[in-house]
Design a protein around this motif. Sequence first.
Motif, short mmCIF file in Angstrom:
data_model
loop_
_atom_site.label_atom_id
_atom_site.label_comp_id
_atom_site.label_asym_id
_atom_site.label_seq_id
_atom_site.Cartn_x
_atom_site.Cartn_y
_atom_site.Cartn_z
N TRP A 1 3.36 -0.89 4.05
CA TRP A 1 2.87 0.48 3.83
C TRP A 1 4.08 1.35 3.56
N GLN A 2 4.12 1.92 2.35
CA GLN A 2 5.24 2.75 1.96
C GLN A 2 4.72 4.07 1.40
N GLN A 3 5.65 5.00 1.20
CA GLN A 3 5.32 6.28 0.61
C GLN A 3 6.16 6.50 -0.63
N ALA A 4 5.56 7.13 -1.63
CA ALA A 4 6.28 7.43 -2.87
C ALA A 4 5.61 8.61 -3.55
N ALA A 5 6.33 9.25 -4.45
CA ALA A 5 5.84 10.47 -5.10
C ALA A 5 5.06 10.14 -6.36
N PHE A 6 4.03 9.30 -6.24
CA PHE A 6 3.17 8.98 -7.38
C PHE A 6 2.30 10.19 -7.71
N ALA B 1 -4.96 3.81 4.54
CA ALA B 1 -3.83 2.91 4.30
C ALA B 1 -3.70 1.89 5.42
N ARG B 2 -3.87 2.35 6.66
CA ARG B 2 -3.78 1.46 7.81
C ARG B 2 -4.88 0.38 7.75
N ALA B 3 -6.08 0.79 7.35
CA ALA B 3 -7.19 -0.17 7.25
C ALA B 3 -6.94 -1.19 6.14
N LEU B 4 -6.38 -0.73 5.01
CA LEU B 4 -6.12 -1.65 3.90
C LEU B 4 -5.06 -2.68 4.29
N VAL B 5 -4.00 -2.24 4.93
CA VAL B 5 -2.96 -3.18 5.38
C VAL B 5 -3.58 -4.18 6.36
N GLY B 6 -4.38 -3.69 7.30
CA GLY B 6 -5.01 -4.58 8.27
C GLY B 6 -5.95 -5.57 7.62
N GLY B 7 -6.74 -5.11 6.64
CA GLY B 7 -7.68 -5.99 5.97
C GLY B 7 -7.00 -7.10 5.20
N ILE B 8 -5.91 -6.76 4.52
CA ILE B 8 -5.18 -7.77 3.74
C ILE B 8 -4.50 -8.77 4.67
N VAL C 1 0.85 -1.18 0.00
CA VAL C 1 0.00 0.00 0.00
C VAL C 1 0.89 1.23 0.00
N TYR C 2 0.64 2.15 -0.93
CA TYR C 2 1.43 3.37 -1.03
C TYR C 2 0.55 4.60 -0.79
N THR C 3 1.09 5.55 -0.04
CA THR C 3 0.49 6.87 0.08
C THR C 3 1.50 7.90 -0.42
N LEU C 4 1.04 9.12 -0.62
CA LEU C 4 1.86 10.15 -1.24
C LEU C 4 2.97 10.63 -0.32
N ALA C 5 4.15 10.77 -0.88
CA ALA C 5 5.27 11.45 -0.23
C ALA C 5 5.98 12.25 -1.30
N GLU C 6 6.49 13.40 -0.94
CA GLU C 6 7.21 14.21 -1.92
C GLU C 6 8.50 13.53 -2.34
N GLY C 7 9.09 12.74 -1.42
CA GLY C 7 10.27 11.95 -1.76
C GLY C 7 9.98 10.50 -1.47
N ALA C 8 10.44 9.61 -2.33
CA ALA C 8 10.13 8.19 -2.15
C ALA C 8 10.85 7.64 -0.93
#
Length: 399
Positions: free
Chosen positions: A334-339, A315-322, A257-264
Amino acid sequence: MLCSAPLRAQNADPQLGAVARLDGEITLESERRDLLVGIPLSQPVPWRTRLLADPPRAVVDFRTLDWGDLDPATIPLDGQATALRTGNAGSGWSRLVIELDQPMGFTRAGLTSDAETGAARLALRLSPIDEADFARQAAALAATDNGIPDSALRGGGGRAPLGMRPTLVVLDPGHGGVDPGAVHEGTQEANVTLTFARELAEALERTGRYEVVLTRDSDVFVSLEARITVAHAAQADVFLSLHADALADGEAVGATVYTLAEGAADAAATALAERHDRDDLMGGGVDLTGTDDTVAGVLMDMARVQTRPATDRLARALVGGIRDADLHMHRHPWQQAAFSVLKSPSVPSVLVELGFLSSDADRARLGDRRWRTQMERALIAALDTWVAGEVALQDLRLR
C-alpha cells in the motif's frame, strides 16, 4: 502554415459564471496531413473530447470556460478544418466544434500549464483515419454524453443507502487509444487493463451485489478529467483505476495498491505518477462556480478529507483480500502517490497496479486467465469486506 485570430475581449459571460477564460489566440496549424489545434487558457480547466459524424467533427468541451467576445468566423481556417464554432454546451460546459473535410481522429490531446503564471494550453493533434476507424471511434463516443457513458447517467434525487442496493463500482482501465501505457516485450498496458476490467466487471455483476460502469470499453483515449467525471455522473460508491506498469530497473514485482498523496511516497511512486498523468486536472464533485483557484483547492481538499477514511479502509481491504488469496504483492503493498486520476473529491478512489510488465513473472501472470480469475475473486472479496464495514459504520451513525 500557422493560422490564428486574436481574442478581441475577455468580458465574462454571466450565464457561464466562468472561472477560466480564453487567454490569447486559438491556433490552427497544418502539419503534413495532420491538423494541430492550440487553445490558450487563463488557467487549467477540466476538458473532454469526442468525435461526431455526418459531417465529421471534432468536439472539445471545457468546464466553465468563458469565450469572451471571440467570433469564430474571424479565425482563418487551415488544413482539413472547414468551420469552427463555439458555444454553451449546458450545465456549465463550453464547447468548441471543428468541422472537418474528412474523417480524422485525436492522436494527441494534452493540457499543460505554466507553474509561474498559472496559464494553460490545450494542444490537440488530429490525424486522418479511414471511414471504418472513424465510425468505430465516433460510435464509442456517441454512446457517451460528452465522454460520460450512458450507463453512468443516472437520475438525480436520493438513493437507498449502501447495503440496501447494489454497490456501484466504476472500473477505470488505464490508458487506451493513442496512449498505450507501458509497453514491454510486445505487451501493451492498455490492452492488459481493458481485458482485466471487462472480466472483473462481468464477475462483479454476476454476484448480483454490484453494478459496474467502465470509463472505457474499447481501445479509445479518455482524458483524466473525463474518467473522474464518469465516477461523479454515475454517483459511484467506489472508483478503481487499473494499471500494469513497467519500471526501467525491472525490479518491481507484485500487485500494489495506491491512494492519493500530494507528494509521492518514493522515487518509484513519483515515476509512476508522472507516467500516468498527462496533466494535473481539477476533479469534479464540488461546485466551484465563481471561485478562484485558491478557494477551489481548499474546497476540494475539504471534500477529500471527508472521503479519505473510506478510501483508506478500501485500500486496507484490497491489500487484505489479495493477501488472503495468496497472490503475490509488492514488498510495499500500500503506497501513496500524486495520481491525478485519484483526485476525485467525493468518491473513494484507489489505483491498483495489478503487476509490472517489466517483471517476467508478473507479465506471465497477467497473461494467465486462471491467475486473473483468482485476482478478480480476491478483489470482489475485498469489496465485499469494505461494503460490509461501511454499512456497519453507517448503521452506527444512524443510532
